[in-house]
Design an enzyme around this catalytic site. Structure first.
Site, mmCIF file in Angstrom:
data_model
loop_
_atom_site.group_PDB
_atom_site.id
_atom_site.type_symbol
_atom_site.label_atom_id
_atom_site.label_comp_id
_atom_site.label_asym_id
_atom_site.label_seq_id
_atom_site.Cartn_x
_atom_site.Cartn_y
_atom_site.Cartn_z
ATOM 1 N N ASN A 291 16.833 -17.038 69.881
ATOM 2 C CA ASN A 291 15.450 -16.876 70.315
ATOM 3 C C ASN A 291 15.292 -15.562 71.055
ATOM 4 O O ASN A 291 15.894 -15.355 72.105
ATOM 5 C CB ASN A 291 15.068 -18.028 71.258
ATOM 6 N N GLU A 292 14.532 -14.641 70.483
ATOM 7 C CA GLU A 292 14.130 -13.400 71.153
ATOM 8 C C GLU A 292 15.311 -12.583 71.679
ATOM 9 O O GLU A 292 15.273 -12.054 72.798
ATOM 10 C CB GLU A 292 13.142 -13.699 72.291
ATOM 11 N N CYS B 155 13.039 -19.686 75.640
ATOM 12 C CA CYS B 155 14.018 -18.944 76.434
ATOM 13 C C CYS B 155 15.147 -19.815 76.954
ATOM 14 O O CYS B 155 16.277 -19.347 77.093
ATOM 15 C CB CYS B 155 13.312 -18.247 77.592
ATOM 16 N N GLU C 238 8.687 -26.480 74.716
ATOM 17 C CA GLU C 238 9.772 -25.991 75.558
ATOM 18 C C GLU C 238 9.665 -26.672 76.912
ATOM 19 O O GLU C 238 8.562 -26.917 77.407
ATOM 20 C CB GLU C 238 9.709 -24.474 75.731
#
Length: 846
Positions: free
Chosen positions: A397-398, A265, A60
């Site tokens: 994602n999440e 994120c 990331e």
């Protein structure tokens, strides 16, 4: 201690010294005493196959991992696009210093007007030159951190785009210097001619080595010189594909089965500014792959979720190319347009959602389409006519809004399945290892027949040591697990040992857990937003953490099939929840009063109504502004995070903690701690956390906190809440204003000893993997179920002080490989304290 046990400790200490750099490890003689543990192979059972993609890496753009990191560009803010929209401290001339030499004069400014390089590269540098009689004027770039690294004898390729309104052209001098202004290379010269944007390039060969280099671009004469995309790239990059060699080589040495990219994120949240469907200028919108391909001068700039600028010089083409270069499967993650990572919003624009779905279809065409297709043709023009062979795409994602996320996910999956039925579409289960969102999303994934679900969690070492069997009970016929992010929240050897213990459980359940990748891959030591990370670096050095060494050991010794085995031996039983009580706040001012701890029979163990001040309370985290106000204990600093004061020492195993809490103002609610230990272990009830959206019980250890129980919750300002926490041994019930809010039992057994055995088909070897995450040696008898093996084996050990870590100055935790004897169908070994041992056993004819 008995003489025999003392001798065993001495032998283990010798092995430990050897594993940390002393003399070579030696085989411990089989002790007369009974073993602490036994490992027994089932001779009849066949274990699951282990996919070649079992272990991978997660990249990331966090911690300056891309620009200033893996992407080898040495110039910071090369396109003058650093702007306050990215970071309030940024300006167009961030990292650049204007100035003249030898009497040169002029002015420098960044401009966004019709003379820009292109619509996606809008801001450029404008030099107004006023040096008719000699001298030079220009700008100097300070690089990343303290400068940039250059190596004596190495060649660096300088380039820029420029235009000049001077009829005779504008002479430009390129100079490399150190921090003191001394030259690092002979100056390079070029002349900019014509008032149209043109790319100019010249090589520079360094004559000295430094890690604090500077780049000066100086122009002579008069008139206006416009500059953009000022670049200095090392010619020596990993496989000549533009990536910093030492970092790429460390990643390649892991031999990862896949690369998950570009996050994280930043994928689904993109920037702090939301989505922008209309503007061609991509700042203030989520990460979009089309912004990152094509010639670098046409790629977009964007605000990074982590608070800095992304140049996208490391884009989707480079991710695919790097995955291919290291023999790994590419696994891109695309935004689902439902945010996660502590934010809660979903797009309500169907057209925008459809555009992102189409973008994902186009991405698959970019990766796999023929060179005659629209996006396959772009890939071919970039230098890769053959398809990259994409097989998996993750969506989201999440996400914290399970209903909104899954509705969008199904739209993505249906569109991909209709066009590309061979692509595996990966869903996810939110940001935690359990809880309402996790359960909700898993139920949805199972009901919809999703092929693979991405789980994420960052927990304490105790959690990993207590959850080795997590996947034993997963449905073998249900979705497969992609453990996309996990780590024990610190960088010490003990954290890595707990992760290694957990990895034996991942391998044992390889029929369920098909892929796993550790926490973020890279961290620039001077720019850290998150830790732990696997590899750390500065301008010219890089070093692997203890977890890097552990991951490398596992990833280089996976095997092809699990050999079923079982282990017996001692475990660590849970203890009752005792200790101090605590009060805390997070970005909030709050007041506490009428605190009491009593036994179920009514005996008062602690009380404080603050009528006599706050003398019973001591700071654990000395932040914030605590004082007695209007008869209550108030923390009044709304900017203070993670404050904590404690009092008392509750040794009773059954007790009730009662108090009143009032939020004054701020972003969240309040936190009440119990079971606070001197070691830093604690529990706290976090009410109104996560920007006043969620309540949770969190368990802290070693500076990290894991979620034990979570549910939606918010706290109103100015309202006094009655809180009661009932502790009965390891069981806790939580009451808010008299109503039961939740309960939990923390009776997890800790297993400091873990093992798994796999078979390597290529070599015919059994790989016995043993983790001993405790301060005493583990005398272990290993019964291979009648398998015939050679008497000598190759042994690799990682061991040391559990609080040790690898740093820039020293990397004490390294694997040590030796050859050992005494191996047989049944044999006994002593595994050193705080160690991971891999034994590769060669089979012999029966």
């Amino acid at each position: 201690m008995s003489p025999s046990r003392a001798l065993l400790g001495l032998v283990a200490a010798v092995v430990l010294v050897a594993a940390t750099g002393g003399a070579a490890p030696v085989l411990a003689e089989a002790p007369a005493a009974a073993p602490d543990y036994t490992i027994t192979v089932d001779p009849a059972a066949t274990g699951p196959a282990i996919a070649g993609s079992m272990y991978g890496v997660f990249f990331e753009d966090i911690n300056f991992a891309a620009d200033g990191g893996l992407y080898a560009e040495l110039v910071r803010n090369r396109s003058f696009e650093f702007l306050p929209a990215d970071n309030t401290s940024y300006r167009g001339l961030t990292a650049w210093t204007p100035g003249g030499e030898s009497g040169g004069t002029g002015s420098a400014s960044t401009v966004n007007d019709a003379d820009r390089l292109n619509e996606r590269n809008r801001t450029y540098l404008k030099l107004a030159l006023t040096s008719p009689d000699g001298g030079r004027y220009g700008v100097t770039n300070s690089g990343w951190n303290t400068g940039f690294a250059v190596r004596r004898g190495a060649t660096y390729d300088f380039s820029l785009w420029a235009r000049s309104d001077s009829p005779a052209g504008t002479p430009v001098t390129v100079v490399l210097r150190d921090a003191a202004g001394e030259p690092l290379a002979a100056p390079a010269e070029l002349t900019v001619r014509g008032d149209g944007w043109t790319r100019y390039a010249v090589p520079v060969r360094a004559s000295r080595t430094t890690d604090a280099g500077r780049l000066a671009v100086l122009a002579g004469g008069t008139g206006t010189l416009r500059l953009d995309m000022v670049s200095l790239m090392p010619r020596d990059t990993y496989k000549n594909h533009g990536l910093r060699r030492d970092l790429a080589e460390k990643i390649a040495a892991l031999r990862p089965g896949f690369v998950r990219f570009p996050g994280g994120c930043l994928v689904n949240t993109g920037s702090h500014y939301g989505y922008d469907a209309a503007s061609n200028f991509p700042r203030a919108r989520s990460y979009q792959w089309k912004d990152t391909v094509g010639p670098v001068e046409t790629r977009a700039a964007n605000a990074n979720f982590w608070g800095y600028h992304q140049s996208y010089g490391l884009g989707y083409y480079e991710y695919f190319q790097f995955s291919e270069d290291i023999g790994a499967m590419p696994l891109p993650v695309v935004p689902a347009l439902v945010t996660g990572c502590g934010q809660n919003r979903a797009t309500d624009d169907p057209a925008l959602l459809q555009r992102h779905i189409q973008d994902t279809l186009d991405l698959i065409e970019f990766a796999n389409g023929p060179a005659s297709s629209q996006w396959g043709a772009l890939r071919a023009r970039m230098g890769h006519p053959a398809p990259f062979g994409l097989t998996h795409v993750a969506v989201g994602n999440e996400e914290n809004l399970p209903d909104a996320y899954f509705a969008n996910f199904l739209k993505f999956r249906d569109a991909i399945a209709a066009r590309y039925p061979g692509i595996t579409v990966v869903g996810n289960s939110g940001p935690d290892d359990q809880g309402a969102t996790f359960d909700n999303l898993w139920a949805k994934n199972r009901a919809a027949g999703v092929a693979m679900v991405d789980e994420h969690y960052y927990n304490s070492p105790a959690w990993f040591l207590g959850n080795n069997r997590r996947y034993d009970g997963y449905d073998r016929a249900g979705p497969k697990v992609f453990l996309g992010e996990y780590a024990s929240l610190d960088t010490k050897l003990f954290n890595s040992l707990s992760e290694a213990s957990y990895m034996t459980g991942l391998e044992r359940n390889a029929d369920v857990v098909r892929m796993a990748s550790y926490a973020p891959l890279l961290a620039n030591i001077d720019n850290v937003q998150w830790r732990p990370d696997m590899i750390w670096f500065d301008n010219d050095e890089s070093w692997g953490t203890t977890s890097y060494q552990m991951q490398k050991l596992f990833m280089n010794n996976v095997g092809d099939r699990v050999v079923p085995s079982r282990a017996t031996g001692k475990v660590i039983e849970p203890k009752p929840i005792t200790g101090a009580i605590g009060l805390s706040t997070w970005a909030t001012a709050a007041t506490y009063d009428d605190i009491a701890v009593t036994t179920p029979g009514g005996q008062v163990l602690f009380s404080d109504d603050f009528s006599g001040g706050a003398g019973q309370w001591t700071p654990v985290e000395p932040r914030g502004a605590w004082s007695v106000v209007d008869g209550g204990y108030r923390q009044s600093d709304t900017a203070a995070l993670d404050t904590l004061v404690k009092a008392g020492n509750i040794t009773a195993t059954d007790y009730d903690l009662t108090l009143k809490a009032t939020k004054q103002t701020g972003a969240e609610g309040f936190l009440v701690a119990f079971g606070v230990q001197e070691s830093g272990e604690l529990y706290w009830w976090n009410l109104g956390g996560w920007n006043n959206t969620q309540g949770a019980i969190q368990k802290g250890a070693g500076g990290s906190k894991e979620i034990v129980l979570a549910k939606p919750n918010s706290i109103a300002a100015g309202v006094t809440y009655d809180i009661r926490i009932e502790v009965r041994g390891t069981t806790v019930r939580l009451f808010l204003d008299g109503a039961e809010w939740g309960s939990f039992t923390d009776n997890q057994v800790t297993e400091p000893f873990a093992q798994v055995i796999t078979h390597d088909d290529a070599t015919g070897e059994l790989i016995v993997k043993v983790v001993n995450a405790q301060d005493v040696p583990a005398v272990t008898t290993i019964d291979l179920g009648g398998r015939k093996v050679a008497s000598r084996a190759r042994m690799t050990v990682i061991a040391g002080d559990p609080q040790e870590q690898n740093t820039r100055s020293a990397e004490p935790i390294q694997p040590v490989t030796t050859t050992v004897g005494g191996i047989a169908s049944t044999f006994t070994r002593t595994f050193a304290p705080n160690s991971v041992t891999f034994l590769r056993l060669r089979g012999t004819p029966s």
